[in-house]
Design an enzyme around this catalytic site. Structure first.
Site, PDB file in Angstrom:
ATOM      1  N   GLN A  65      61.888   6.544 -17.152  1.00  8.73           N
ATOM      2  CA  GLN A  65      61.694   5.085 -17.821  1.00  8.73           C
ATOM      3  C   GLN A  65      62.583   4.218 -17.127  1.00  8.73           C
ATOM      4  O   GLN A  65      61.933   3.242 -16.815  1.00  8.73           O
ATOM      5  CB  GLN A  65      62.172   5.363 -19.211  1.00  8.73           C
ATOM      6  CG  GLN A  65      61.845   4.240 -20.005  1.00  8.73           C
ATOM      7  CD  GLN A  65      61.836   4.407 -21.636  1.00  8.73           C
ATOM      8  OE1 GLN A  65      62.190   5.609 -21.970  1.00  8.73           O
ATOM      9  NE2 GLN A  65      61.934   3.325 -22.458  1.00  8.73           N
ATOM     10  N   ASP A  66      64.066   4.385 -17.065  1.00  8.01           N
ATOM     11  CA  ASP A  66      64.941   3.493 -16.455  1.00  8.01           C
ATOM     12  C   ASP A  66      65.812   4.204 -15.414  1.00  8.01           C
ATOM     13  O   ASP A  66      65.919   5.399 -15.448  1.00  8.01           O
ATOM     14  CB  ASP A  66      65.748   3.040 -17.525  1.00  8.01           C
ATOM     15  CG  ASP A  66      65.802   1.732 -17.799  1.00  8.01           C
ATOM     16  OD1 ASP A  66      64.991   0.917 -17.520  1.00  8.01           O
ATOM     17  OD2 ASP A  66      66.691   1.355 -18.630  1.00  8.01           O
ATOM     18  N   PRO A  67      66.061   3.590 -14.411  1.00  7.25           N
ATOM     19  CA  PRO A  67      67.305   4.097 -13.429  1.00  7.25           C
ATOM     20  C   PRO A  67      68.488   4.069 -14.283  1.00  7.25           C
ATOM     21  O   PRO A  67      68.705   3.436 -15.270  1.00  7.25           O
ATOM     22  CB  PRO A  67      67.513   2.968 -12.494  1.00  7.25           C
ATOM     23  CG  PRO A  67      66.328   1.847 -12.456  1.00  7.25           C
ATOM     24  CD  PRO A  67      65.849   2.024 -13.979  1.00  7.25           C
ATOM     25  N   ASN A 125      60.349   6.009 -11.940  1.00  6.28           N
ATOM     26  CA  ASN A 125      60.826   5.248 -12.948  1.00  6.28           C
ATOM     27  C   ASN A 125      59.662   4.092 -13.073  1.00  6.28           C
ATOM     28  O   ASN A 125      59.190   3.270 -12.561  1.00  6.28           O
ATOM     29  CB  ASN A 125      61.973   4.657 -12.978  1.00  6.28           C
ATOM     30  CG  ASN A 125      63.273   5.737 -13.352  1.00  6.28           C
ATOM     31  OD1 ASN A 125      63.226   6.605 -14.080  1.00  6.28           O
ATOM     32  ND2 ASN A 125      64.309   5.670 -12.228  1.00  6.28           N
ATOM     33  N   GLY A 136      67.718  -0.185 -20.093  1.00  7.44           N
ATOM     34  CA  GLY A 136      66.518  -0.984 -20.553  1.00  7.44           C
ATOM     35  C   GLY A 136      66.707  -2.466 -20.399  1.00  7.44           C
ATOM     36  O   GLY A 136      65.742  -3.216 -20.527  1.00  7.44           O
TER      37      GLY A 136
END
Length: 222
Positions: A65-67, A125, A136
């Site tokens: 989803q996110d780093p 991602n 986020g």
């Protein structure tokens, strides 16, 4: 984002995205963010998932989803951390599932998943940048549109890929993938909060290799 480069095969299939207005706005936003704040990963690694796994060599897609948003962790590859950095809990759980599924320890370099990438595992991602310590923080600025385009390009232009979708966010991407053309494997996220709800025991790694072998494709040494 001047430092950013992208592999030629990906550049070809994503060229239309680079020319769209949303990407121009995204570029301006990201450039300003790097100017003002600590942002992860380092700018030269923004497109590293693509650079290290050419479009025509992808066999497996793992979606994050996110780093990572703490110092030294993010290196432009979903779930991966540089060698020498402590292994985050989700990655520890991934390694545990590999061990119980395949009977072998994970074939990785510390916490770096580059040995997988070199075999054709795209570690993507949905959002390619993040502000330090603010999970986020770069969602909703256009990255998701861009990475969705990458997933769609793979789904439509390639066949016999395996998509590993862990957690509710990643699982929503299954709508873009034709299950008659590719293998889609879904499970809860490997985070300590959810791994015991079905990630452990999912056997995604052996199932991936069985599918690849079935289609005459070399399996992944996980």
């Amino acid at each position: 984002m001047k430092e950013v480069q992208i592999e030629a095969g990906w550049k070809k299939v994503l060229q239309e995205e680079f020319d769209k207005f949303y990407f121009e706005k995204l570029t301006d936003f990201v450039r300003e963010e790097y100017r003002q704040s600590p942002i992860y990963p380092p700018a030269r690694f923004i497109f590293r998932a693509f650079d290290t796994c050419p479009f025509d060599r992808v066999k497996v897609v793992i979606l994050g989803q996110d780093p990572y948003h703490e110092p030294g962790q993010a290196e432009g590859l979903a779930f991966s951390v540089p060698t020498g950095i402590p292994i985050p809990p989700s990655l520890r759980n991934i390694c545990e599932e590999i061990r119980t599924d395949t009977g072998q320890p994970a074939h990785i370099d510390g916490g770096s998943l580059l040995p997988w990438v070199e075999q054709g595992v795209l570690l993507l991602n949905a959002t390619l940048t993040v502000r330090a310590s603010q999970a986020g923080s770069h969602q909703g600025h256009g990255w998701e549109t861009f990475t969705d385009a990458a997933i769609e390009a793979l789904a439509k232009r390639r066949e016999h890929l395996v998509f590993l979708l862990w957690g509710s966010y990643a699982r929503r991407k299954s709508a873009m993938i034709d299950p008659r053309r590719h293998l889609i494997l879904e499970a809860p996220h490997p985070s300590p909060l959810s791994a015991h709800r079905g990630f452990f025991g999912c056997k995604h790694f052996s199932r991936t290799n069985a599918y690849l072998r079935q289609h005459g494709i070399a399996p992944i040494v996980w």
